[in-house]
Design an enzyme around this catalytic site. Structure first.
Site, PDB file in Angstrom:
ATOM      1  N   ASP A   1       5.703  34.080  35.553  1.00 53.15           N
ATOM      2  CA  ASP A   1       7.130  33.401  35.643  1.00 53.15           C
ATOM      3  C   ASP A   1       7.521  32.539  34.598  1.00 53.15           C
ATOM      4  O   ASP A   1       6.403  32.210  33.959  1.00 53.15           O
ATOM      5  CB  ASP A   1       6.964  32.814  37.144  1.00 53.15           C
ATOM      6  CG  ASP A   1       8.394  32.677  37.679  1.00 53.15           C
ATOM      7  OD1 ASP A   1       9.348  32.707  36.777  1.00 53.15           O
ATOM      8  OD2 ASP A   1       8.642  32.209  38.763  1.00 53.15           O
TER       9      ASP A   1
HETATM   10  C1  BGC Z   1      12.279  32.348  38.578  1.00 52.62           C
HETATM   11  C2  BGC Z   1      12.095  33.823  38.274  1.00 52.62           C
HETATM   12  C3  BGC Z   1      13.084  34.418  37.337  1.00 52.62           C
HETATM   13  C4  BGC Z   1      12.748  33.469  35.590  1.00 52.62           C
HETATM   14  C5  BGC Z   1      13.634  33.735  34.587  1.00 52.62           C
HETATM   15  C6  BGC Z   1      11.961  31.548  37.053  1.00 52.62           C
HETATM   16  O1  BGC Z   1      12.494  30.331  37.197  1.00 52.62           O
HETATM   17  O2  BGC Z   1      11.356  31.845  39.339  1.00 52.62           O
HETATM   18  O3  BGC Z   1      12.507  34.446  39.229  1.00 52.62           O
HETATM   19  O4  BGC Z   1      13.056  35.496  36.931  1.00 52.62           O
HETATM   20  O5  BGC Z   1      12.867  32.075  36.104  1.00 52.62           O
HETATM   21  O6  BGC Z   1      14.761  33.297  34.850  1.00 52.62           O
END
Ligand code: BGC
Length: 752
Positions: free
Chosen positions: A233
């Site tokens: 993530d």
């Molecule tokens: C989120 C993800 C997301 C990623 C990119 C993170 O903060 O938890 O779900 O895909 O950011 O934006």
């Protein structure tokens, strides 16, 4: 976009430095190219219910700005569709849009379990049930990937809250992990093979997901056979070297190369096997090669996608209650009140926020569908302030003049978002005040709800003649709601989560969101309806519930058992008839009760479902096949899934509490006997058929003592001393067991 003139580039063509460079992003969204060998970069993009392709000037996290794209219904609504085929079609459209926008991997779907209604990001998740989440998630993956675009199944794993999400340890026992929090991932990975899986931010039992070898390698790759790549993530890696060792391939977004350098140093210093770096590079290359096979496509037909979004949304909203006021006749005397009718909420806040290509308002579309100039008053403001007497008075005067008043209520946008959790489940006071005032006029009240996380209904349910829970329906919300209210579309959504009477009734209430960086999943497998059914508690609306403008009759349950153990399957059939006067869709739900001697199991669990469309008077036979795993629990002593032999009850119904047909079958389970050791208890030895024989033979009190082995092994004796490990019991002279020979006895039992 050839990667090289002679096709596939393999990791051994890259230098160590080039291999390490693939371990993290070049920008917020892109991987690194390796120009020397002609390797291009690919682009990730959120996700999940629309393509959030940011322009070059908007490269920062949390930005609302992105290229216009179809904002389909978010996961909270999709969960209520109970229709994998519909999600598959949506996936195809998403894949088309992604390809057009030059996005190679869409960051979704999110299939974390809704453990508490307070999770601020529940609008991005499908259900409280892993069976439903897994099937729907897999269908969406299939659809997107059929277009040559990858997905990123997230957030792996046990990311069920936003509070302290970068650090909190979700402390969960293994059976609960396997049966509830990993099960949907297992299904989606094994059935749909997402190109990537995204590790979650949080820790699991003390270890960060991104550094969790058990999770990312042993379970994901070795047990489930995952063939893709693991991406972190965004910003979710604490110790880069540990993460690579655990099985995390790409760290996103860019770290300016600093963490690639850490990997190189670890290899040079002998702290990281170079084979691991090479394996990571190989997986990144494979992903890029896959993506390269799908060249950009011409612009998709966004108007057609808007129609698809409307169709999907129409199948997601749940009709909770209806005394007959719905559907509305085109010429009914109707007023609309509530700001949300004009300013709809279509999605939640945070990284999933899409810039919609079009946007319908429910009020405009109700006017369009009915052909009437329906009067409207805002009734409240969305700023969460106190009731506004003027706004309320205007709404009340409209309601007084209307036979039916449609009241739009819901959560103002700041109440739920990625990044923080909710603290309550109440609707704003100014909205409840409006509802009470409108209801007091004597008009018939239809409430349309818009909320990503569930809201409490029990305080005001009695004021409504009908309630349509629309969740968040995406950009075609207006048309979909108008279609449903006026009966152009017959409601067919079913709750993917229980609506409790009070927040205090929810199983995680005392353990959410945890404290001091730990959250204890004390309710175990008893999540959602599994809990409410186990304690026999009343709920506002049960899991699986949803009304239609027609009625369905269930007849002729057939249960056929085939095989045994791991070849076991139960075929369930029933005849479903549309007994009403409109075409409609019903979701036939199969619940299994398979009690076990070894563990405490929920009274019933969803193990099959099918959405069926029938014309008035039409019948069909629905067949669901439940393989052995649908009857199994995870046995932590045996480290495997087990089915106990015995009676299994299977019920078919229209909700978890509206079971129409129930039957029983007897099955022969997996029957793997637990291993007996010298430290197994007397009761465990006695429960094992060979163990009991050995004890009866070996426990030999002197003939004149009046004792007998049978007395030791009687029910009464086992009740009091059965919990003694045999090794300890044997030390008692009165046990009459040769302590020195216990190992030998255990071997004999296990060999039997
Ligand atoms: C989120 C993800 C997301 C990623 C990119 C993170 O903060 O938890 O779900 O895909 O950011 O934006």
């Amino acid at each position: 976009m050839p990667n090289s003139d002679n096709g596939r580039i393999s990791a051994d063509q890259l230098t160590l430095v080039e291999q390490a460079s693939l371990a993290s992003g070049a920008t917020l969204w892109e991987t690194k190219p390796v120009e020397r060998v002609g390797l291009r970069a690919i682009r990730f993009s959120d996700g999940p219910h629309g393509v959030r392709r940011q322009g070059s000037r908007d490269e920062y996290v949390g930005s609302g700005r992105s290229e216009p794209a179809t904002c389909f219904p978010p996961a909270v609504a999709l969960g209520s569709s109970w229709d994998p085929a519909l999600l598959q079609r949506m996936g195809v459209a998403l894949g088309r849009e992604a390809r057009h926008l030059n996005v190679q991997v869409l960051l979704g779907p999110g299939i974390n379990i809704k453990r508490s209604p307070l999770c601020g990001r529940n609008f991005e998740y499908l259900s409280e049930d892993p069976h439903l989440s897994g099937r729907l998630g897999a269908a969406l993956i299939d659809g997107v990937q059929s277009q040559g675009v990858g997905t990123s199944l997230k957030h792996f794993a046990v990311n069920n809250q936003e509070t302290d999400r970068q650090r909190v340890s979700a402390d969960v026992d293994e059976r609960t992990l396997r049966e509830i929090y990993l099960a949907a991932f297992e299904y989606a990975v094994t059935q749909a093979q997402p190109w990537t899986v995204m590790s979650s931010y949080n820790r699991i039992n003390g270890t960060y997901s991104a550094e969790n070898r058990w999770l990312l390698t042993e379970i994901l790759r070795e047990e489930w056979g995952f063939e893709g790549l693991v991406v972190s993530d965004w910003g979710g890696v604490d110790n880069r070297v540990a993460a690579l060792r655990a099985g995390l391939d790409i760290e996103m977004p860019t770290m300016g190369g600093s963490t690639d350098a850490l990997l190189l140093r670890a290899v040079e210093e002998g702290n990281l096997a170079p084979e691991l770096l090479e394996a990571m590079a190989e997986r990144v290359l494979a992903l890029i090669e896959r993506a390269a096979a799908a060249p950009a496509v011409s612009a998709p037909d966004l108007a057609a996608h808007h129609q698809l979004a409307r169709e999907i949304a129409g199948q997601c909203a749940v009709l909770l209650k209806n005394d007959g006021v719905l559907p509305l006749a085109g010429d009914a005397s109707v007023a609309v009140v509530g700001e949300l009718a004009c300013t709809p909420r279509i999605q939640g806040a945070g990284s999933s926020q899409v810039t919609p290509a079009f946007l319908d308002s429910p009020l405009d579309e109700m006017r369009a569908v009915s052909g009437q100039e329906i009067p409207f008053a805002a009734g409240y403001s969305l700023d969460g302030g106190p009731p506004d007497p003027e706004l309320e008075a205007a709404a009340v005067s409209l309601a007084r003049a209307a036979e039916i008043t449609v009241v739009f209520l819901g959560l103002p946008a700041p109440e739920e978002s990625e990044g923080y959790d909710r603290t309550h489940i109440d609707l704003p006071a100014n909205q409840l005040s409006l509802l009470a005032a409108v209801a007091a006029t004597g008009t018939r009240v239809v409430v349309v709800l818009a909320n990503g996380g569930l809201v409490k209904l029990s305080d005001w349910d009695h004021q409504a003649h009908a309630i349509l829970e629309s969740w968040l329906l995406g950009q075609a919300v207006g048309g979909a709601i108008a279609d449903l209210l006026f009966g152009v579309v017959n409601p067919s959504g079913k709750l993917a989560e229980t609506i409790p009477i009070r927040l205090e009734d929810t199983p995680s209430y005392l353990n959410f969101p945890g404290e001091q960086a730990h959250v204890r999943y004390g309710e175990g497998v008893f999540v959602g309806y599994r809990h409410h059914d186990a304690v026999g508690g009343a709920v506002s609306y049960p899991f699986g519930h949803g009304l239609s403008y027609t009625t369905f009759d269930y007849q002729d349950l057939g249960l056929t058992v085939r095989g045994r153990g791991e070849t076991l399957a139960v075929a369930v059939t029933a005849r479903l008839t549309n007994t009403g006067t409109r075409s409609g869709r019903e979701v036939v739900q199969a619940y299994v009760s398979a009690p076990s001697r070894a563990v405490r199991r929920p009274p019933r669990e969803l193990r099959g479902f099918r959405k069926v469309e029938l014309a008035p008077g039409e019948s069909t036979t629905v067949e669901l096949v439940l393989p052995w795993r649908d009857l199994a629990y995870y046995d932590v002593a045996l480290h495997r899934w087990s089915v106990d032999s015995g009676a299994v009850t299977i019920a078919l119904g229209a909700s978890s509490r509206d079971l129409r047909l129930t039957g029983q079958v007897t099955v022969v389970g997996t029957e793997v006997a637990p291993k007996i050791t010298v430290d197994s208890t007397l009761a465990e030895w006695a429960a094992h058929p060979a163990g009991r024989n050995v004890l009866e033979r070996e426990m030999q009190p002197p003939a004149d003592s009046g004792e007998s082995a049978a007395r030791f092994l009687s029910e009464a004796s086992l009740k009091t001393v059965g919990s003694f490990p045999l090794s300890r019991l044997a030390r008692f002279p009165g046990a009459h067991l040769d302590a020195a020979r216990l190992e030998e006895f255990a071997e004999e039992v296990n060999a039997s």
